[in-house]
Design a protein around this motif. Structure first.
Motif, mmCIF file in Angstrom:
data_model
loop_
_atom_site.group_PDB
_atom_site.id
_atom_site.type_symbol
_atom_site.label_atom_id
_atom_site.label_comp_id
_atom_site.label_asym_id
_atom_site.label_seq_id
_atom_site.Cartn_x
_atom_site.Cartn_y
_atom_site.Cartn_z
ATOM 1 N N GLY A 167 32.616 51.275 52.055
ATOM 2 C CA GLY A 167 30.801 51.307 52.016
ATOM 3 C C GLY A 167 30.656 49.745 51.841
ATOM 4 O O GLY A 167 29.561 49.537 52.481
ATOM 5 N N PHE A 168 31.660 48.491 51.470
ATOM 6 C CA PHE A 168 31.399 47.060 51.298
ATOM 7 C C PHE A 168 31.838 46.829 52.554
ATOM 8 O O PHE A 168 32.497 46.949 53.465
ATOM 9 N N ILE A 169 31.242 45.974 53.424
ATOM 10 C CA ILE A 169 30.882 45.461 55.151
ATOM 11 C C ILE A 169 31.382 44.247 54.915
ATOM 12 O O ILE A 169 31.752 43.704 56.099
ATOM 13 N N ARG A 190 29.337 33.675 41.462
ATOM 14 C CA ARG A 190 30.868 33.886 40.278
ATOM 15 C C ARG A 190 31.325 34.802 40.305
ATOM 16 O O ARG A 190 32.792 35.626 39.646
ATOM 17 N N TRP A 191 29.967 35.920 39.515
ATOM 18 C CA TRP A 191 31.066 37.716 39.281
ATOM 19 C C TRP A 191 30.715 38.626 40.013
ATOM 20 O O TRP A 191 31.398 39.840 39.932
ATOM 21 N N ILE A 192 30.386 38.648 41.426
ATOM 22 C CA ILE A 192 30.091 39.515 42.645
ATOM 23 C C ILE A 192 31.197 39.708 43.315
ATOM 24 O O ILE A 192 32.312 38.191 43.112
ATOM 25 N N LEU A 246 18.078 39.589 44.610
ATOM 26 C CA LEU A 246 19.507 39.312 44.746
ATOM 27 C C LEU A 246 20.167 39.711 43.157
ATOM 28 O O LEU A 246 20.797 40.545 43.113
ATOM 29 N N TYR A 247 19.284 39.151 42.362
ATOM 30 C CA TYR A 247 20.291 39.044 40.982
ATOM 31 C C TYR A 247 20.083 40.811 40.282
ATOM 32 O O TYR A 247 21.304 40.815 40.191
ATOM 33 N N HIS A 248 18.778 40.838 40.601
ATOM 34 C CA HIS A 248 18.837 42.537 39.930
ATOM 35 C C HIS A 248 19.592 43.711 40.806
ATOM 36 O O HIS A 248 19.638 44.503 40.346
ATOM 37 N N HIS A 249 19.956 43.082 42.297
ATOM 38 C CA HIS A 249 20.171 43.865 43.103
ATOM 39 C C HIS A 249 21.865 44.341 42.099
ATOM 40 O O HIS A 249 22.523 45.213 42.323
ATOM 41 N N VAL A 250 22.163 42.928 42.400
ATOM 42 C CA VAL A 250 23.205 43.720 41.684
ATOM 43 C C VAL A 250 23.444 43.714 40.108
ATOM 44 O O VAL A 250 24.620 44.074 39.930
ATOM 45 N N PRO A 305 26.609 47.605 39.435
ATOM 46 C CA PRO A 305 28.019 46.938 38.681
ATOM 47 C C PRO A 305 29.013 46.997 39.714
ATOM 48 O O PRO A 305 30.228 46.825 39.084
ATOM 49 N N GLU A 306 28.473 47.867 40.072
ATOM 50 C CA GLU A 306 30.777 48.329 41.360
ATOM 51 C C GLU A 306 30.699 47.257 42.346
ATOM 52 O O GLU A 306 31.938 46.600 43.279
ATOM 53 N N LEU A 307 29.435 46.059 42.740
ATOM 54 C CA LEU A 307 29.728 45.180 43.264
ATOM 55 C C LEU A 307 30.806 43.879 42.390
ATOM 56 O O LEU A 307 31.031 42.680 42.868
ATOM 57 N N LEU A 308 30.039 43.855 41.345
ATOM 58 C CA LEU A 308 31.131 43.081 40.121
ATOM 59 C C LEU A 308 32.707 43.448 39.441
ATOM 60 O O LEU A 308 33.477 44.384 39.452
ATOM 61 N N ASP A 309 32.929 42.172 39.134
ATOM 62 C CA ASP A 309 34.142 42.468 38.516
ATOM 63 C C ASP A 309 34.122 43.238 37.001
ATOM 64 O O ASP A 309 33.279 43.044 36.850
ATOM 65 N N LYS A 310 34.606 44.236 36.917
ATOM 66 C CA LYS A 310 34.826 45.204 36.059
ATOM 67 C C LYS A 310 34.606 44.866 34.469
ATOM 68 O O LYS A 310 34.187 45.324 33.780
#
Length: 215
Positions: free
Chosen positions: A7-9, A85-87, A142-146, A150-155
């Protein structure tokens, strides 16, 4: 995992490249607000040198606005980098929040030019401050969206989801808001706050509860 299945484009690299390019252009354009003084040498003769010094001294509002705007853009670029940097991936919402952020900072050369020409006017103070506030609020969004996705981030990352990580941005937005309030009362205080708003970026991260290590 394919982008279609997840789902990521877009990969985050494309957004970072676009953002860096826009920031580079905008930060370069800012200097065009500072005009080189012109002297008619035949008319002003031997006094040209002295008059040039005076006219250069009269450029202080232009230089003041240039420094504040350039460093403010630097603050927002660093904040953007700290988030990205974490996305790992970007969804549609993240893309359009980022584009809205770029559109907002794209107005900073205009609001800077307005501030330069009308430094003693409440309206120019308001427009410049509101422009900066809006940019701060969007990057905070943007900060609150990511943070909420958490699926957008480095686990392995826990730094970004810490509640206190957004304090630096909050202080910037708050200070510009106070500058607007004082613009109705006493303009020089607003000018001072424009400089004060830059200080949080130079305060060590430990005072904001931010960890520097990537865990």
């Amino acid at each position: 995992m394919s982008t279609e299945r997840s789902g990521f484009i877009f990969s985050k690299g494309r957004l970072e490249s676009l953002t860096d390019g826009v920031f580079a252009i905008i930060m370069t354009i800012l200097v065009f607000n500072i005009s080189v003084p012109e002297l008619i040498l035949f008319a002003e003769g031997e006094y040209a040198s002295e008059m040039l010094s005076n006219r250069l001294a009269n450029l202080w509002p232009d230089i003041f606005a240039y420094i504040v705007s350039f460093v403010t853009l630097g603050v927002y670029w660093v904040a953007h980098h700290r988030i990205f940097r974490w996305i790992l991936d970007a969804d549609r919402a993240l893309i359009w929040i980022n584009i809205s952020f770029l559109m907002t900072i794209g107005l900073i050369p205009f609001s800077t030019a307005l501030l330069t020409q009308y430094l003693d006017q409440q309206v120019s103070i308001f427009i410049y401050s509101f422009n900066s506030i809006l940019a701060g609020l969007i990057i905070y969004t943007l900060y609150h969206h990511v943070k909420g996705n958490p699926e957008l981030l480095d686990k392995t990352v826990h730094v970004l989801i810490r509640k206190r990580s957004g304090r630096r941005l909050a202080m910037t937005v708050l200070t510009y808001s106070i500058a607007i309030i004082f613009s109705f009362i006493y303009l020089p205080i607003s000018h001072f706050l424009f400089l004060l708003v830059l200080l949080p970026e130079f305060i060590p991260d430990r005072y904001f509860g931010r960890e520097n290590s990537r865990k």
